[in-house]
Design a protein around this motif. Sequence first.
Motif, PDB file in Angstrom:
ATOM      1  N   GLN A  97      15.878   0.095 -12.148  1.00 15.17           N
ATOM      2  CA  GLN A  97      15.967   1.498 -11.755  1.00 15.17           C
ATOM      3  C   GLN A  97      14.774   1.910 -10.904  1.00 15.17           C
ATOM      4  O   GLN A  97      14.915   2.611  -9.899  1.00 15.17           O
ATOM      5  N   LEU A  98      13.581   1.466 -11.299  1.00 16.44           N
ATOM      6  CA  LEU A  98      12.369   1.859 -10.592  1.00 16.44           C
ATOM      7  C   LEU A  98      12.312   1.231  -9.200  1.00 16.44           C
ATOM      8  O   LEU A  98      12.130   1.920  -8.193  1.00 16.44           O
ATOM      9  N   LEU A  99      12.481  -0.091  -9.127  1.00 14.59           N
ATOM     10  CA  LEU A  99      12.321  -0.793  -7.860  1.00 14.59           C
ATOM     11  C   LEU A  99      13.437  -0.496  -6.876  1.00 14.59           C
ATOM     12  O   LEU A  99      13.189  -0.281  -5.690  1.00 14.59           O
TER      13      LEU A  99
ATOM     14  N   CYS B   8      -1.953 -16.186  -9.505  1.00 13.85           N
ATOM     15  CA  CYS B   8      -0.989 -15.091  -9.692  1.00 13.85           C
ATOM     16  C   CYS B   8      -1.731 -13.766  -9.787  1.00 13.85           C
ATOM     17  O   CYS B   8      -2.916 -13.731 -10.109  1.00 13.85           O
ATOM     18  N   ARG B   9      -1.024 -12.743  -9.546  1.00 12.09           N
ATOM     19  CA  ARG B   9      -1.520 -11.410  -9.840  1.00 12.09           C
ATOM     20  C   ARG B   9      -1.159 -11.067 -11.279  1.00 12.09           C
ATOM     21  O   ARG B   9      -0.367 -11.759 -11.914  1.00 12.09           O
ATOM     22  N   PHE B  10      -1.698  -9.957 -11.760  1.00 10.53           N
ATOM     23  CA  PHE B  10      -1.507  -9.583 -13.160  1.00 10.53           C
ATOM     24  C   PHE B  10      -1.358  -8.076 -13.254  1.00 10.53           C
ATOM     25  O   PHE B  10      -2.094  -7.330 -12.620  1.00 10.53           O
ATOM     26  N   ILE B  11      -0.378  -7.633 -14.033  1.00  8.07           N
ATOM     27  CA  ILE B  11      -0.221  -6.207 -14.276  1.00  8.07           C
ATOM     28  C   ILE B  11       0.198  -6.013 -15.729  1.00  8.07           C
ATOM     29  O   ILE B  11       1.025  -6.764 -16.249  1.00  8.07           O
TER      30      ILE B  11
ATOM     31  N   ASP C 295       1.833   3.642 -10.534  1.00  8.84           N
ATOM     32  CA  ASP C 295       0.912   3.709  -9.390  1.00  8.84           C
ATOM     33  C   ASP C 295       0.370   2.324  -9.050  1.00  8.84           C
ATOM     34  O   ASP C 295       0.288   1.949  -7.873  1.00  8.84           O
ATOM     35  N   GLU C 296      -0.015   1.560 -10.083  1.00  3.63           N
ATOM     36  CA  GLU C 296      -0.541   0.215  -9.843  1.00  3.63           C
ATOM     37  C   GLU C 296       0.532  -0.698  -9.250  1.00  3.63           C
ATOM     38  O   GLU C 296       0.262  -1.483  -8.327  1.00  3.63           O
TER      39      GLU C 296
ATOM     40  N   ARG D 111       3.208   0.245  -7.523  1.00  2.00           N
ATOM     41  CA  ARG D 111       3.523   0.660  -6.144  1.00  2.00           C
ATOM     42  C   ARG D 111       2.449   0.199  -5.178  1.00  2.00           C
ATOM     43  O   ARG D 111       2.748  -0.261  -4.066  1.00  2.00           O
ATOM     44  N   ALA D 112       1.182   0.300  -5.575  1.00  2.00           N
ATOM     45  CA  ALA D 112       0.089  -0.136  -4.706  1.00  2.00           C
ATOM     46  C   ALA D 112       0.159  -1.640  -4.471  1.00  2.00           C
ATOM     47  O   ALA D 112      -0.058  -2.115  -3.348  1.00  2.00           O
ATOM     48  N   MET D 113       0.461  -2.399  -5.512  1.00  2.00           N
ATOM     49  CA  MET D 113       0.571  -3.850  -5.381  1.00  2.00           C
ATOM     50  C   MET D 113       1.699  -4.229  -4.427  1.00  2.00           C
ATOM     51  O   MET D 113       1.548  -5.098  -3.560  1.00  2.00           O
ATOM     52  N   LEU D 114       2.851  -3.568  -4.576  1.00  2.00           N
ATOM     53  CA  LEU D 114       3.990  -3.886  -3.727  1.00  2.00           C
ATOM     54  C   LEU D 114       3.748  -3.481  -2.276  1.00  2.00           C
ATOM     55  O   LEU D 114       4.211  -4.160  -1.350  1.00  2.00           O
ATOM     56  N   ARG D 115       3.041  -2.392  -2.071  1.00  2.14           N
ATOM     57  CA  ARG D 115       2.724  -2.010  -0.692  1.00  2.14           C
ATOM     58  C   ARG D 115       1.877  -3.090  -0.012  1.00  2.14           C
ATOM     59  O   ARG D 115       1.923  -3.249   1.206  1.00  2.14           O
ATOM     60  N   GLU D 116       1.122  -3.828  -0.817  1.00  2.00           N
ATOM     61  CA  GLU D 116       0.266  -4.883  -0.267  1.00  2.00           C
ATOM     62  C   GLU D 116       1.027  -6.180  -0.036  1.00  2.00           C
ATOM     63  O   GLU D 116       0.915  -6.802   1.026  1.00  2.00           O
ATOM     64  N   VAL D 117       1.815  -6.618  -1.036  1.00  2.22           N
ATOM     65  CA  VAL D 117       2.453  -7.942  -0.941  1.00  2.22           C
ATOM     66  C   VAL D 117       3.876  -7.897  -0.405  1.00  2.22           C
ATOM     67  O   VAL D 117       4.373  -8.900   0.123  1.00  2.22           O
TER      68      VAL D 117
END
Length: 420
Positions: A306-308, A385-388, A402-403, A405-411
Amino acid sequence: MIYLSQEVLSQPDAIAMSSTPQNLGNSPITVADNQVVSDATLHILLAAMRVMSRSVGILHIETAYHRWQVLLKGGGLVLIEEEGQIISTLVRKYAGKGLQFSRIPDWEKKQANRPFCFPFVTQVYRRYPDHTKQVLREIILESLLALHLEDKFSFVWQPINDLAIDLPSLQLALLEGNASGEAKQWQQFQCVKHPYQQVQLLDAANLLARVGNDNFPLFAKVTTGQHRISEIADSFKQPLFRTALLLDKLAQKKIVSILPLADRQSAEKLGESGGINLPSAPNAGSLEPKIFVVDDSPVLLRQFRQLLSGWGYQVSLTDNSEQATDLIVAYEPNVVFIDINMPGLSGFELIKQIRRQPQLASLPLVLVTAENSMTNSFRARWASCRFIAKPRTSDETEKFRDELRAMLREVAPLSTDSLV
């Protein structure tokens, strides 16, 4: 017990179906308290609502897409809250009236057979009665419009005998007339069908030429596929119908896409099959980034989807870690989110399997876990890997969004990310 006479129904072929289906034909309809009525038309629902409003209680309504709780009293309607949306809707509506809240009550501690926003709204009403009346009226009218634009309903009536209600009650007949009139206007749209539909920007250059430099940043921000038409109207502080009319024209010109409503029942079953699941998308040839999620929790998979997809991404999901690598190879995602603790292959074992595939060697991977420990963070970095961390409380949810969305804007940035 509620009794719907032919005078109330004013429809000779009215039919209601309880848990034991029965064609009632021309007979009056009797519905017991807590009895499920399914496959009801809008006419039947509204007739039942008029009769139920003579008492005090909650009418639970379901459609293929949404759930509502309606508080009725004294011939009128006091509250409508849509499941999963009432918090954000109230906060947004109050903000439009200039009221901001430093904290929101613990919405999870709700009482049975009560609208769970009732204590909060009552408290705000005592301090800001005029603002609250306006907010509740807007929510009620938007909800009734949404109901008028759907066709089949199930509902259950639960009377309440011990609830002191200080909130104003709006006359049902007047509300019905307003909603019915506006629904007829909405039915003339070619692309827009419902105020809860979300909007995806398709042609940014054409949009910029139409809305101008002043309005473009906000318009681009609310057309990323995560905002409803009703939210967009609030963002621009303009009537809902005017916003829908503009979006319908833009959709006809292929500048935006009006996304279909997500089927509620299908979403609830997400993850049961353990297979790949593609979301509804504006078109089959979407060029937006692809996200793949591996987690054994159907709830988390549903929330991720739903979010993505709401943000505009293409999303594929699985709850089977042992099949995940083959699915990832076939799907060719831009980034993969992986839970650490899963039956079968653990998250770290799955990472090793993914990295053995030459075509996936440089694929961005993100470990997702509720265990926000230094050990897991270090192991993620060690595995490239990244971590969330998953949110563990409602207070952490906004930070997680927020974290993420910021990560996805980057990768894996969306085509609209450079515009907002």
